[in-house]
Design a protein around this motif. Structure first.
Motif, PDB file in Angstrom:
ATOM      1  N   ILE A 120       0.851  -1.187   0.000  1.00 23.21           N
ATOM      2  CA  ILE A 120       0.000   0.000   0.000  1.00 23.21           C
ATOM      3  C   ILE A 120       0.888   1.237   0.000  1.00 23.21           C
ATOM      4  O   ILE A 120       1.898   1.292   0.710  1.00 23.21           O
ATOM      5  CB  ILE A 120      -0.917   0.034   1.241  1.00 23.21           C
ATOM      6  CG1 ILE A 120      -1.763  -1.239   1.319  1.00 23.21           C
ATOM      7  CG2 ILE A 120      -1.834   1.259   1.222  1.00 23.21           C
ATOM      8  CD1 ILE A 120      -2.581  -1.338   2.574  1.00 23.21           C
ATOM      9  N   GLU A 121       0.522   2.220  -0.789  1.00 21.22           N
ATOM     10  CA  GLU A 121       1.268   3.471  -0.832  1.00 21.22           C
ATOM     11  C   GLU A 121       0.947   4.316   0.406  1.00 21.22           C
ATOM     12  O   GLU A 121      -0.044   4.086   1.102  1.00 21.22           O
ATOM     13  CB  GLU A 121       0.901   4.253  -2.092  1.00 21.22           C
ATOM     14  CG  GLU A 121       1.219   3.531  -3.398  1.00 21.22           C
ATOM     15  CD  GLU A 121       2.701   3.321  -3.592  1.00 21.22           C
ATOM     16  OE1 GLU A 121       3.484   4.182  -3.129  1.00 21.22           O
ATOM     17  OE2 GLU A 121       3.096   2.288  -4.182  1.00 21.22           O
ATOM     18  N   GLY A 122       1.775   5.303   0.658  1.00 22.08           N
ATOM     19  CA  GLY A 122       1.514   6.264   1.726  1.00 22.08           C
ATOM     20  C   GLY A 122       2.341   6.034   2.971  1.00 22.08           C
ATOM     21  O   GLY A 122       2.730   4.913   3.284  1.00 22.08           O
ATOM     22  N   GLU A 123       2.598   7.137   3.686  1.00 17.09           N
ATOM     23  CA  GLU A 123       3.427   7.050   4.891  1.00 17.09           C
ATOM     24  C   GLU A 123       2.703   6.415   6.067  1.00 17.09           C
ATOM     25  O   GLU A 123       3.309   6.102   7.089  1.00 17.09           O
ATOM     26  CB  GLU A 123       3.942   8.454   5.278  1.00 17.09           C
ATOM     27  CG  GLU A 123       2.917   9.373   5.932  1.00 17.09           C
ATOM     28  CD  GLU A 123       2.023  10.089   4.945  1.00 17.09           C
ATOM     29  OE1 GLU A 123       1.295  10.999   5.371  1.00 17.09           O
ATOM     30  OE2 GLU A 123       2.059   9.751   3.757  1.00 17.09           O
ATOM     31  N   GLY A 124       1.396   6.183   5.913  1.00 19.84           N
ATOM     32  CA  GLY A 124       0.645   5.530   6.986  1.00 19.84           C
ATOM     33  C   GLY A 124       0.440   4.042   6.766  1.00 19.84           C
ATOM     34  O   GLY A 124      -0.305   3.399   7.511  1.00 19.84           O
ATOM     35  N   ALA A 125       1.131   3.473   5.757  1.00 21.90           N
ATOM     36  CA  ALA A 125       0.922   2.060   5.428  1.00 21.90           C
ATOM     37  C   ALA A 125       1.261   1.131   6.588  1.00 21.90           C
ATOM     38  O   ALA A 125       0.638   0.081   6.759  1.00 21.90           O
ATOM     39  CB  ALA A 125       1.744   1.689   4.191  1.00 21.90           C
ATOM     40  N   THR A 126       2.233   1.519   7.408  1.00 19.86           N
ATOM     41  CA  THR A 126       2.628   0.655   8.521  1.00 19.86           C
ATOM     42  C   THR A 126       1.573   0.602   9.623  1.00 19.86           C
ATOM     43  O   THR A 126       1.671  -0.222  10.539  1.00 19.86           O
ATOM     44  CB  THR A 126       3.954   1.129   9.127  1.00 19.86           C
ATOM     45  OG1 THR A 126       3.828   2.498   9.536  1.00 19.86           O
ATOM     46  CG2 THR A 126       5.083   1.007   8.115  1.00 19.86           C
ATOM     47  N   ARG A 217      -1.018   9.515   6.990  1.00 16.80           N
ATOM     48  CA  ARG A 217      -1.178   9.968   8.371  1.00 16.80           C
ATOM     49  C   ARG A 217      -1.856  11.329   8.415  1.00 16.80           C
ATOM     50  O   ARG A 217      -1.571  12.194   7.595  1.00 16.80           O
ATOM     51  CB  ARG A 217       0.181  10.043   9.067  1.00 16.80           C
ATOM     52  CG  ARG A 217       0.908   8.716   9.172  1.00 16.80           C
ATOM     53  CD  ARG A 217       2.319   8.915   9.704  1.00 16.80           C
ATOM     54  NE  ARG A 217       3.080   7.668   9.697  1.00 16.80           N
ATOM     55  CZ  ARG A 217       3.158   6.828  10.731  1.00 16.80           C
ATOM     56  NH1 ARG A 217       2.512   7.132  11.857  1.00 16.80           N
ATOM     57  NH2 ARG A 217       3.864   5.719  10.653  1.00 16.80           N
ATOM     58  N   ALA A 218      -2.724  11.495   9.407  1.00 17.85           N
ATOM     59  CA  ALA A 218      -3.343  12.796   9.689  1.00 17.85           C
ATOM     60  C   ALA A 218      -3.350  12.934  11.201  1.00 17.85           C
ATOM     61  O   ALA A 218      -4.363  12.691  11.855  1.00 17.85           O
ATOM     62  CB  ALA A 218      -4.754  12.872   9.113  1.00 17.85           C
ATOM     63  N   ASP A 219      -2.175  13.257  11.752  1.00 23.23           N
ATOM     64  CA  ASP A 219      -1.956  13.227  13.206  1.00 23.23           C
ATOM     65  C   ASP A 219      -2.218  11.804  13.705  1.00 23.23           C
ATOM     66  O   ASP A 219      -1.651  10.854  13.183  1.00 23.23           O
ATOM     67  CB  ASP A 219      -2.847  14.256  13.903  1.00 23.23           C
ATOM     68  CG  ASP A 219      -2.492  15.685  13.490  1.00 23.23           C
ATOM     69  OD1 ASP A 219      -1.292  15.946  13.255  1.00 23.23           O
ATOM     70  OD2 ASP A 219      -3.411  16.509  13.361  1.00 23.23           O
ATOM     71  N   ALA A 220      -3.097  11.633  14.681  1.00 25.09           N
ATOM     72  CA  ALA A 220      -3.359  10.292  15.214  1.00 25.09           C
ATOM     73  C   ALA A 220      -4.226   9.466  14.279  1.00 25.09           C
ATOM     74  O   ALA A 220      -4.237   8.232  14.353  1.00 25.09           O
ATOM     75  CB  ALA A 220      -4.035  10.398  16.579  1.00 25.09           C
ATOM     76  N   ALA A 221      -4.961  10.123  13.399  1.00 26.89           N
ATOM     77  CA  ALA A 221      -5.850   9.411  12.478  1.00 26.89           C
ATOM     78  C   ALA A 221      -5.095   8.966  11.227  1.00 26.89           C
ATOM     79  O   ALA A 221      -3.963   9.382  10.962  1.00 26.89           O
ATOM     80  CB  ALA A 221      -7.020  10.309  12.086  1.00 26.89           C
ATOM     81  N   THR A 222      -5.749   8.082  10.476  1.00 27.45           N
ATOM     82  CA  THR A 222      -5.211   7.595   9.204  1.00 27.45           C
ATOM     83  C   THR A 222      -6.253   7.840   8.120  1.00 27.45           C
ATOM     84  O   THR A 222      -7.448   7.577   8.328  1.00 27.45           O
ATOM     85  CB  THR A 222      -4.888   6.089   9.274  1.00 27.45           C
ATOM     86  OG1 THR A 222      -3.933   5.848  10.312  1.00 27.45           O
ATOM     87  CG2 THR A 222      -4.317   5.593   7.950  1.00 27.45           C
ATOM     88  N   ILE A 223      -5.807   8.360   6.977  1.00 26.22           N
ATOM     89  CA  ILE A 223      -6.699   8.596   5.843  1.00 26.22           C
ATOM     90  C   ILE A 223      -6.439   7.524   4.783  1.00 26.22           C
ATOM     91  O   ILE A 223      -5.321   7.406   4.269  1.00 26.22           O
ATOM     92  CB  ILE A 223      -6.493   9.990   5.221  1.00 26.22           C
ATOM     93  CG1 ILE A 223      -6.650  11.088   6.277  1.00 26.22           C
ATOM     94  CG2 ILE A 223      -7.468  10.190   4.059  1.00 26.22           C
ATOM     95  CD1 ILE A 223      -8.048  11.181   6.859  1.00 26.22           C
ATOM     96  N   GLU A 233     -11.527   8.331   6.809  1.00 22.68           N
ATOM     97  CA  GLU A 233     -10.708   8.630   7.977  1.00 22.68           C
ATOM     98  C   GLU A 233     -10.976   7.592   9.060  1.00 22.68           C
ATOM     99  O   GLU A 233     -12.126   7.257   9.363  1.00 22.68           O
ATOM    100  CB  GLU A 233     -11.025  10.020   8.514  1.00 22.68           C
ATOM    101  CG  GLU A 233     -10.166  10.412   9.708  1.00 22.68           C
ATOM    102  CD  GLU A 233     -10.384  11.847  10.150  1.00 22.68           C
ATOM    103  OE1 GLU A 233     -10.082  12.162  11.319  1.00 22.68           O
ATOM    104  OE2 GLU A 233     -10.852  12.657   9.321  1.00 22.68           O
ATOM    105  N   ALA A 234      -9.899   7.068   9.645  1.00 26.78           N
ATOM    106  CA  ALA A 234     -10.050   6.020  10.664  1.00 26.78           C
ATOM    107  C   ALA A 234      -9.069   6.253  11.810  1.00 26.78           C
ATOM    108  O   ALA A 234      -7.992   6.828  11.627  1.00 26.78           O
ATOM    109  CB  ALA A 234      -9.809   4.647  10.040  1.00 26.78           C
ATOM    110  N   ASP A 235      -9.480   5.783  12.987  1.00 25.50           N
ATOM    111  CA  ASP A 235      -8.610   5.861  14.165  1.00 25.50           C
ATOM    112  C   ASP A 235      -7.653   4.668  14.234  1.00 25.50           C
ATOM    113  O   ASP A 235      -6.631   4.724  14.915  1.00 25.50           O
ATOM    114  CB  ASP A 235      -9.451   5.897  15.440  1.00 25.50           C
ATOM    115  CG  ASP A 235     -10.376   7.100  15.479  1.00 25.50           C
ATOM    116  OD1 ASP A 235      -9.861   8.229  15.495  1.00 25.50           O
ATOM    117  OD2 ASP A 235     -11.615   6.905  15.473  1.00 25.50           O
ATOM    118  N   ALA A 236      -8.022   3.586  13.553  1.00 32.00           N
ATOM    119  CA  ALA A 236      -7.187   2.384  13.530  1.00 32.00           C
ATOM    120  C   ALA A 236      -7.454   1.643  12.227  1.00 32.00           C
ATOM    121  O   ALA A 236      -8.525   1.772  11.638  1.00 32.00           O
ATOM    122  CB  ALA A 236      -7.490   1.487  14.723  1.00 32.00           C
TER     123      ALA A 236
END
Length: 392
Positions: A120-126, A217-223, A233-236
């Motif tokens: 998955i692309e994006g810096e929030g993939a992990t 990443r969007a602070d604590a949330a993930t887009i 938008e999700a918290d987890a």
């Protein structure tokens, strides 16, 4: 003059398969030396309970049914907890671990299956994490805010069960799956649609026929961005896109592998001193995950490993899907068997489908609602038909 040393059996993996075969070994061989090697702490718990624990208010520690120390005492095990397995020298009959080499007379591989990793692309993939064991569940639950919005990647068995559990516990589940309906590889469209609708009524949001292409990443949330441009938008983020049998140890040691570690009718691998059981094993009939086949295999592999070859006798491997919002029981159609679903019943009491192969023989079924009560009768009937066919 002393007699021969007791047989030393080493088991790798402390799940139901590992402990199941150890119990059977200890019953049959009171004097055997039994060693359990596991990368985790070795506590015994029900893995299927992971996808129903949130709604029941369970923390990770309360899911443990028997602590590791008690299991070791009951079964008189040499427990090597927290030991990673690095390699297998089948020629010398030595298991190489992070705690040093362990020689064996017989080895049982019960290493389960590993979560599929998707690109998955994006810096929030992990942030997309699976829940495949007790430690995974602990980390997931402890970091889940009250009323959190959880993106569930995958609408198969595990994804649907977690969506049911999350919504039942007051969380907002959003499921994304590439296929057209939940449990699409296991049930016909009408049953999948009924599961979707029942969970939607409980608050689950569905995005079917879609896939996640990036997580940011969007602070604590993930887009999450889907392939049609939808943003969620999700918290987890829970990854439930599937499991693959753990085969690398056996493969690298030269054992025969395919989708799983290839075994014969007794559970023995291509090496006569090594057996495999559970989610990592590929039996002559194919993969056989779930609880029922594990216990059946343990009852045969234990005597086989001790010198009495015993054929595994699998009962019908039906599964209760833990979607309490819409009860479902199914016997999966065998992988690779050509055929189709035939609707038998469609009423207020539920749906009933049979999977029939090209000869018209029933090879699987799906029951929903109150028709789930027919499970035992269906299993007995199919078991009797299979026995009659084998005897012919």
């Amino acid at each position: 003059m002393s007699g021969p040393a007791p047989i030393h059996v080493v088991v790798v993996g402390s799940g139901l398969a590992g402990y199941g075969v150890l119990r059977e070994l200890r019953k049959l061989a009171p004097d055997a030396t039994l060693t359990l090697v596991t990368a985790d702490d070795g506590h015994f718990y029900s893995k299927p309970a992971l996808s129903t624990a949130l709604a029941k208010g369970k923390h990770a520690d309360t899911l443990v049914t028997t602590p590791a120390a008690k299991m070791a005492a009951q079964l008189r095990l040499d427990l090597r907890a927290g030991r990673g397995v690095e390699a297998l020298d089948a020629g010398e009959r030595v298991l190489l671990t992070t705690g040093g080499p362990i020689p064996y007379d017989k080895l049982v591989l019960a290493m389960g299956a590993d979560p599929v990793k998707v690109t998955i692309e994006g810096e929030g993939a992990t942030r997309a994490r699976p829940v495949n064991n007790l430690d995974d569940y602990r980390a997931f639950r402890e970091n889940l805010p009250n009323g959190a919005r959880v993106l569930v990647m995958g609408g198969g068995l595990v994804g649907s069960e977690f969506a049911n559990d999350l919504s039942g516990a007051g969380y907002k589940a959003v499921v994304v799956d590439m296929l057209s309906h939940p449990l699409a590889q296991l049930v016909p469209q009408q049953v999948g649609d009924a599961i979707r609708d029942a969970l939607a009524a409980q608050g689950v949001e569905w995005h079917l026929g879609r896939k996640v292409v990036s997580l940011d990443r969007a602070d604590a949330a993930t887009i999450a961005t889907l392939d049609d441009g939808t943003r969620i938008e999700a918290d987890a983020v829970l990854s439930a896109v599937g499991l693959r049998p753990h085969i690398w140890l056996a493969r690298d040691a030269g054992l025969e592998t395919a989708r799983g570690i290839k075994v014969d009718a007794t559970g023995r691998t291509s090496d006569p001193h090594i057996y495999a059981i559970g989610d990592c094993a590929e039996y002559p009939r194919g993969l056989a995950a779930y609880v029922t086949p594990i216990m059946a295999a343990a009852r045969a592999i234990a005597p086989s490993a001790l010198g009495t070859p015993t054929e595994i006798r699998f009962p019908p491997l039906s599964v209760q899907v833990k979607t309490t919002a819409y009860p479902v029981v199914l016997l999966p159609a065998p992988i690779g068997v050509k055929g189709g679903w035939r609707k038998v019943s469609d009423g207020s009491d539920g749906l009933k489908y049979l999977f029939e192969d090209e000869t018209g023989r029933t090879r699987g079924y799906v029951l929903t609602g109150s028709l789930c009560e027919e499970r035992m009768d269906m299993d007995r009937s199919l078991s009797a038909a299979e026995a009659e066919r084998e005897a012919a």
